[in-house]
Design an enzyme around this catalytic site. Structure first.
Site, PDB file in Angstrom:
ATOM      1  N   HIS A  17       0.849  -1.213   0.000  1.00 18.21           N
ATOM      2  CA  HIS A  17       0.000   0.000   0.000  1.00 18.21           C
ATOM      3  C   HIS A  17       0.870   1.243   0.000  1.00 18.21           C
ATOM      4  O   HIS A  17       0.703   2.150  -0.820  1.00 18.21           O
ATOM      5  CB  HIS A  17      -0.895  -0.021   1.245  1.00 18.21           C
ATOM      6  CG  HIS A  17      -1.707   1.232   1.453  1.00 18.21           C
ATOM      7  ND1 HIS A  17      -3.038   1.317   1.130  1.00 18.21           N
ATOM      8  CD2 HIS A  17      -1.373   2.450   1.962  1.00 18.21           C
ATOM      9  CE1 HIS A  17      -3.488   2.538   1.415  1.00 18.21           C
ATOM     10  NE2 HIS A  17      -2.486   3.244   1.928  1.00 18.21           N
ATOM     11  N   GLU A  18       1.839   1.292   0.909  1.00 21.14           N
ATOM     12  CA  GLU A  18       2.645   2.522   1.044  1.00 21.14           C
ATOM     13  C   GLU A  18       3.482   2.778  -0.211  1.00 21.14           C
ATOM     14  O   GLU A  18       3.646   3.914  -0.650  1.00 21.14           O
ATOM     15  CB  GLU A  18       3.543   2.447   2.282  1.00 21.14           C
ATOM     16  CG  GLU A  18       2.781   2.357   3.604  1.00 21.14           C
ATOM     17  CD  GLU A  18       1.696   3.431   3.759  1.00 21.14           C
ATOM     18  OE1 GLU A  18       0.710   3.186   4.464  1.00 21.14           O
ATOM     19  OE2 GLU A  18       1.801   4.505   3.134  1.00 21.14           O
ATOM     20  N   HIS A  42       1.604   4.659  -2.728  1.00 21.51           N
ATOM     21  CA  HIS A  42       1.704   6.119  -2.551  1.00 21.51           C
ATOM     22  C   HIS A  42       3.056   6.619  -3.078  1.00 21.51           C
ATOM     23  O   HIS A  42       3.132   7.642  -3.768  1.00 21.51           O
ATOM     24  CB  HIS A  42       1.607   6.494  -1.061  1.00 21.51           C
ATOM     25  CG  HIS A  42       0.258   6.308  -0.458  1.00 21.51           C
ATOM     26  ND1 HIS A  42      -0.911   6.677  -1.067  1.00 21.51           N
ATOM     27  CD2 HIS A  42      -0.107   5.765   0.745  1.00 21.51           C
ATOM     28  CE1 HIS A  42      -1.940   6.383  -0.281  1.00 21.51           C
ATOM     29  NE2 HIS A  42      -1.478   5.836   0.820  1.00 21.51           N
ATOM     30  N   HIS A  53      -5.397   7.386  -2.105  1.00 21.82           N
ATOM     31  CA  HIS A  53      -6.360   6.436  -1.534  1.00 21.82           C
ATOM     32  C   HIS A  53      -7.562   6.328  -2.462  1.00 21.82           C
ATOM     33  O   HIS A  53      -7.938   7.269  -3.137  1.00 21.82           O
ATOM     34  CB  HIS A  53      -6.816   6.921  -0.150  1.00 21.82           C
ATOM     35  CG  HIS A  53      -5.810   6.631   0.919  1.00 21.82           C
ATOM     36  ND1 HIS A  53      -5.722   7.364   2.079  1.00 21.82           N
ATOM     37  CD2 HIS A  53      -4.822   5.710   0.990  1.00 21.82           C
ATOM     38  CE1 HIS A  53      -4.765   6.883   2.836  1.00 21.82           C
ATOM     39  NE2 HIS A  53      -4.191   5.871   2.200  1.00 21.82           N
TER      40      HIS A  53
END
Lengths: 85, 434
Positions: free
Chosen positions: B123-124, B127, B133
Site C-alpha cells: 500500500h505505502e 503512494h 487512496h
C-alpha cells in the site's frame, strides 16, 4: 443511534480533519463547524469507507475510525480559504 | 480517489531500509526481503525498476519510527495510524515510507492482532509511486488495514489498481515474471523464511493461459470494450481495439461475486435492455451491474426458457434487437425487453451462412459487424448480412490478441488480413486509457 458522547464527537472531528474530510482546525478561531458541514464530512467519510451514509457518528462509523489505517488523508486537505468563501 | 499528485519522471529508483523495527521478531533480512517483494508487485506491471542501495542517497528511504518523528504525520502508538509514505512530488521526502515501530509487524503469521508488513508495504509503495487512496473495497489502496494479502511470492494486484498504475506509467511491456515462473529473475531475489506448513491461500498462478494459443471460453463486447475469457482469466481490449495488457487479469478479482471455485464461463453478453452483463456457466447464470454481481444470483437458465445443459454462446444482435443463444447445432432467439423466448425456437443452425453451427461465442463490435469465434478462428458478418464476409475465418490470436502469424495447423481463410489499420509486424500493445 444513541447521540455520540462529547469525547467521541471530539475524537470524530479531530479524525475527520486529519484525514481530509474537514478543514484543519484553525488555532486562532478554534473549530467552528456548522452541523451541516459536520454531517456532510461524516457522510463523505462513510461513503469512502463503504458504510451507509447516515451523516451521524453512529457506532459503525466510530468503529471504522478506530480501525488501523494509513496516515495519509483520503481527500486532499480542504483549503481553509475555500471554506471562508 | 484522492487527487494522486505527480509521478516519477525517472524509471530507475533506489531504495534502502534506513532504520529497522527495534524489538520485532522479524529479522533485518526478512524486513528487507518483504520490502523487495512489495516493490516488485509494482515493478512487475509498471515500467519502474527498483534496486536496493546502501548509501543515504536512496530515492526511497524506509524507516521504522515512533510517535513524533519530524514529519507532519506523527504516529500514535499501537493501532490507529500504522504507516505513511510520501508522493513523488513531495519536496522533502518524495518516495519515503515510514512504518510505526509501535506496531506488532508480522509476516505469514496467524496472529490476528499483528500487522502484516508486506500488505502495508505494498500500500505505502503505491503512494510512493503516486497513487492516492481509493474507496474501492477490493483495492490495495484503500486507507483501512484489511489484514494479510497472502504469500508475497504469489501476490497479484487487484485489477483496478493495475489499471490506475498503468494510467500513470503505462504498461510494462515485458511479461510479468510472477506470472511466468520460468522467467529468470534479473537478480537473485532475497530469500523469505519458509512458509508455515499451511500453504498460502492464493493459488499458484501456474494455470495462466497464453493468449496466442488459447481457445476462448467466451467473448463479449462490454461497454464498448472486448473481453476474451479463458478459464479463470480474461484479456481486455479498449474501444479502439488495443490490448490493455499482454497478461490476463484474474476474473474473480475484477468480476466481483463469482463463486471462488468457478473455473470458467460458457458465455457472456451485455443485455441491450439495461446494459447489465450476463455470465453463463452450466445451468446457471449471474447478472452483473458494472463489475459486481447482483443480489439473488446465480439463478437457473430456465429463466430464459432454455433447457438444461447450458449454452455455448450468447449474442445480442443489434440488427433486430434480439438475443441469440447457441448450443451445439441449435440456436434460440430471445427478447430481452419482454424477457421472453420468441416462438418457434430452438431452430437448427447455422443462422449465418458460412459461420459454423457450433460456436465458442459471438459479439457485435463497434464497427457494426458481428464476430463469431470458434477454436482459434473467427468469422465476420457485416451489419444486416446473413452470410460471413469473404476471406474468413481469420486468426483470432493475430487480429485481436496481438500475436504473430497463426501457429502451424491453424487454417486461415483468404488473402485479406485482419481489420484495417493493423500492421502485420510487431505487437501494437497500447496501455490502458479508460
Amino acid at each position: 443511534a444513541p447521540a455520540p458522547r462529547a469525547e467521541e464527537l471530539s475524537l470524530g472531528m479531530e479524525w475527520l480533519s486529519r484525514f481530509g474530510y474537514l478543514p484543519a482546525a484553525d488555532p486562532a478561531t478554534g473549530q467552528l463547524q456548522t452541523q451541516e458541514e459536520l454531517s456532510k464530512a461524516i457522510s463523505a467519510m462513510q461513503q469512502f469507507g463503504g458504510l451507509e451514509a447516515t451523516g451521524v457518528l453512529d457506532p459503525a462509523t466510530l468503529a471504522l475510525m478506530r480501525t488501523p489505517r494509513c496516515s495519509l488523508p483520503d481527500l486532499p486537505p480542504v483549503a481553509r480559504s475555500r471554506r471562508r468563501r | 480517489q484522492a487527487q494522486a499528485p505527480t509521478k516519477w519522471s525517472k524509471r530507475n529508483l533506489s531504495w534502502r531500509v534506513r532504520t529497522f523495527p527495534r524489538d520485532s521478531p522479524l529479522g533485518r533480512d526478512t524486513v528487507r526481503a518483504l520490502m523487495y517483494y512489495a516493490l516488485k508487485v509494482w515493478s512487475d506491471i509498471a515500467p519502474l525498476n527498483f534496486h536496493e542501495v546502501a548509501g543515504s542517497t536512496a530515492d526511497l528511504q524506509i524507516d521504522f519510527s515512533r510517535a513524533e518523528h519530524n514529519d507532519r504525520y506523527p504516529f500514535d502508538g499501537p493501532g490507529g495510524t500504522v504507516a505513511h509514505a510520501f508522493f513523488p512530488g513531495d519536496r522533502h521526502a518524495a518516495g519515503d515510507a515510514h512504518f510505526d515501530d509501535d506496531e506488532a509487524w508480522t509476516f505469514r503469521s496467524a496472529d490476528a492482532h499483528g500487522m502484516d508488513l508486506f500488505a502495508v508495504a505494498v500500500h505505502e509503495f503505491g503512494h510512493a509511486i503516486g497513487l492516492g487512496h481509493v474507496a474501492a473495497t477490493g483495492s490495495i489502496m484503500q486507507p483501512y488495514y484489511q489484514g494479510p494479502v497472502g504469500d508475497p511470492l504469489r501476490y497479484g494486484l487487484p485489477y483496478e489498481d493495475r489499471v490506475r498504475v498503468w494510467q500513470l506509467y503505462g504498461v510494462r511491456d515485458s511479461v510479468s515474471p510472477t506470472a511466468q515462473p520460468d522467467t529468470p529473475e534479473p537478480e537473485e531475489p532475497p530469500p523469505l523464511p519458509e512458509p508455515p506448513d499451511n500453504r498460502s491461500s492464493t493459488a499458484p498462478q501456474r494455470d495462466v493461459p497464453h493468449r496466442c494459443s488459447a481457445h476462448f471460453d467466451a467473448v463479449a463486447q462490454i461497454r464498448g470494450e472486448a473481453f476474451f475469457f479463458k478459464g479463470r482469466y480474461f484479456w481486455r481490449l479498449t474501444r479502439d481495439r488495443h490490448l490493455v495488457s499482454l497478461q490476463p487479469a484474474q476474473m474473480h478479482r475484477f468480476w466481483r461475486g463469482l463463486p471462488r471455485h468457478l473455473d470458467g464461463v460458457d458465455a457472456v453478453y451485455e443485455r441491450t435492455s439495461d446494459h447489465k452483463i450476463v455470465f453463463f456457466r452450466g445451468d446457471r447464470y449471474w447478472v452483473f451491474k458494472d463489475n459486481n454481481v447482483e443480489e439473488g444470483y446465480p439463478r437457473p437458465i430456465s429463466d430464459f426458457s432454455l433447457p438444461p445443459g447450458g449454452v455455448d454462446a450468447a449474442f445480442a444482435w443489434a440488427h433486430n434487437d434480439r438475443t441469440y443463444f447457441f448450443k451445439d447445432q441449435l440456436y434460440w432467439r430471445y427478447d430481452d425487453h419482454t424477457r421472453s423466448m420468441d416462438p418457434g425456437y430452438p431452430a437448427q443452425g447455422p443462422l449465418w451462412r458460412g459461420v459454423p453451427s457450433r460456436l465458442d461465442d459471438a459479439m457485435r463490435w463497434s464497427d457494426g459487424a458481428s464476430y463469431f469465434f470458434r477454436g482459434r478462428e473467427y468469422w465476420k458478418v457485416l451489419d444486416g448480412e446473413l452470410e460471413a464476409a469473404a476471406g474468413y475465418p481469420q486468426s483470432t490470436a493475430r487480429d485481436w490478441l496481438v500475436c504473430g502469424e497463426p501457429r502451424a495447423g491453424v487454417s486461415v481463410g483468404g488473402a485479406q488480413g485482419g481489420p484495417q489499420g493493423r500492421t502485420q509486424d510487431g505487437p501494437a500493445v497500447c496501455s490502458c486509457s479508460a
